[in-house]
Enzyme design. Sequence first.
Site, PDB file in Angstrom:
ATOM      1  N   LYS A 124       0.835  -1.199   0.000  1.00  0.00           N
ATOM      2  CA  LYS A 124       0.000   0.000   0.000  1.00  0.00           C
ATOM      3  C   LYS A 124       0.884   1.269   0.000  1.00  0.00           C
ATOM      4  CE  LYS A 124      -3.923  -2.274   2.304  1.00  0.00           C
ATOM      5  NZ  LYS A 124      -4.889  -2.203   3.427  1.00  0.00           N
ATOM      6  N   TYR A 141     -12.324  -2.224  -3.565  1.00  0.00           N
ATOM      7  CA  TYR A 141     -12.827  -2.292  -2.190  1.00  0.00           C
ATOM      8  C   TYR A 141     -14.360  -2.253  -2.123  1.00  0.00           C
ATOM      9  CZ  TYR A 141      -8.256  -1.955   0.137  1.00  0.00           C
ATOM     10  OH  TYR A 141      -6.991  -2.203   0.622  1.00  0.00           O
ATOM     11  N   PHE A 183     -15.650   3.656   7.109  1.00  0.00           N
ATOM     12  CA  PHE A 183     -14.292   4.071   6.743  1.00  0.00           C
ATOM     13  C   PHE A 183     -14.042   3.983   5.239  1.00  0.00           C
ATOM     14  CE2 PHE A 183     -14.235  -0.418   7.957  1.00  0.00           C
ATOM     15  CZ  PHE A 183     -13.649  -1.015   6.852  1.00  0.00           C
ATOM     16  N   ARG A 235      -1.826 -14.597   3.490  1.00  0.00           N
ATOM     17  CA  ARG A 235      -2.624 -13.923   4.529  1.00  0.00           C
ATOM     18  C   ARG A 235      -1.996 -14.155   5.908  1.00  0.00           C
ATOM     19  NH1 ARG A 235      -6.881 -10.329   3.517  1.00  0.00           N
ATOM     20  NH2 ARG A 235      -7.982 -11.185   5.312  1.00  0.00           N
ATOM     21  N   ASN A 254      -1.909  -0.209   7.119  1.00  0.00           N
ATOM     22  CA  ASN A 254      -1.431  -1.545   7.490  1.00  0.00           C
ATOM     23  C   ASN A 254      -0.580  -2.209   6.412  1.00  0.00           C
ATOM     24  OD1 ASN A 254      -3.500  -2.120   5.759  1.00  0.00           O
ATOM     25  ND2 ASN A 254      -4.663  -3.413   7.170  1.00  0.00           N
ATOM     26  N   HIS A 273      -1.931  -5.335   1.207  1.00  0.00           N
ATOM     27  CA  HIS A 273      -3.222  -5.966   0.915  1.00  0.00           C
ATOM     28  C   HIS A 273      -2.967  -7.351   0.339  1.00  0.00           C
ATOM     29  CE1 HIS A 273      -7.087  -6.922  -0.892  1.00  0.00           C
ATOM     30  NE2 HIS A 273      -6.397  -7.293  -1.953  1.00  0.00           N
ATOM     31  N   GLU A 300      -9.389  -9.823  -8.305  1.00  0.00           N
ATOM     32  CA  GLU A 300      -8.408  -8.743  -8.139  1.00  0.00           C
ATOM     33  C   GLU A 300      -7.292  -8.833  -9.184  1.00  0.00           C
ATOM     34  OE1 GLU A 300      -7.503  -9.118  -3.953  1.00  0.00           O
ATOM     35  OE2 GLU A 300      -9.512  -8.447  -3.395  1.00  0.00           O
TER      36      GLU A 300
END
Length: 148
Positions: A9, A49, A57, A85, A112, A115, A126
């Site tokens: 990110k 998203y 958010f 993950r 964070n 992704h 994706e």
Amino acid sequence: MEKTFLMVKPDGVQRNLIGEIVSRFERKGFQLVGAKLMNIQSELAEEHYGEHKERPFFGELVDFITSGPVFAMVWQGENVIATARQMMGATNPKDAAPGTIRGDFGLTVGKNVIHGSDSPASAEREIGLFFKDSGVVEYNKLVNEWIY
Ligand code: GTP
Ligand code: MG
């Protein structure tokens, strides 16, 4: 072979974590089959998203992911979706175990670092969204004989 979509990110790019993150997945034994540094347009961010559209958010999330370049990647390997993950750690870095990417490099849920696709269906969706034009690169690595 199973594939997943991973993305450093904007915070991870700015913090010089691309190399560290790529290195972790390489050392694990996964194979990089697609990568590009890119800016995400708001249309792509909203589609990527889309599942979070109703969350409070959502606006913040879209603003953040479009705030600077990301490093988009496709990785392949046995069980890569679930294992990546695990290597990323919990969504909120405060809950992420030390040794995971978010556990080692993040502090807040909004920033964070990485992704990763959360299921085979997400991975396919994706990869299609981000690598529709460029595609992925299929190639053999001899070292795979020492991994599998
Ligand atoms: P991704 O791999 O980025 O999809 O993370 P995830 O699958 O671990 O979490 P999820 O899909 O549930 O949430 C997507 C992203 O939204 C997270 O990675 C966070 O960056 C962000 N996010 C989740 N909850 C909050 C929140 O309460 N506030 C803010 N600002 N961001 C959040
Ligand atoms: Mg998610």
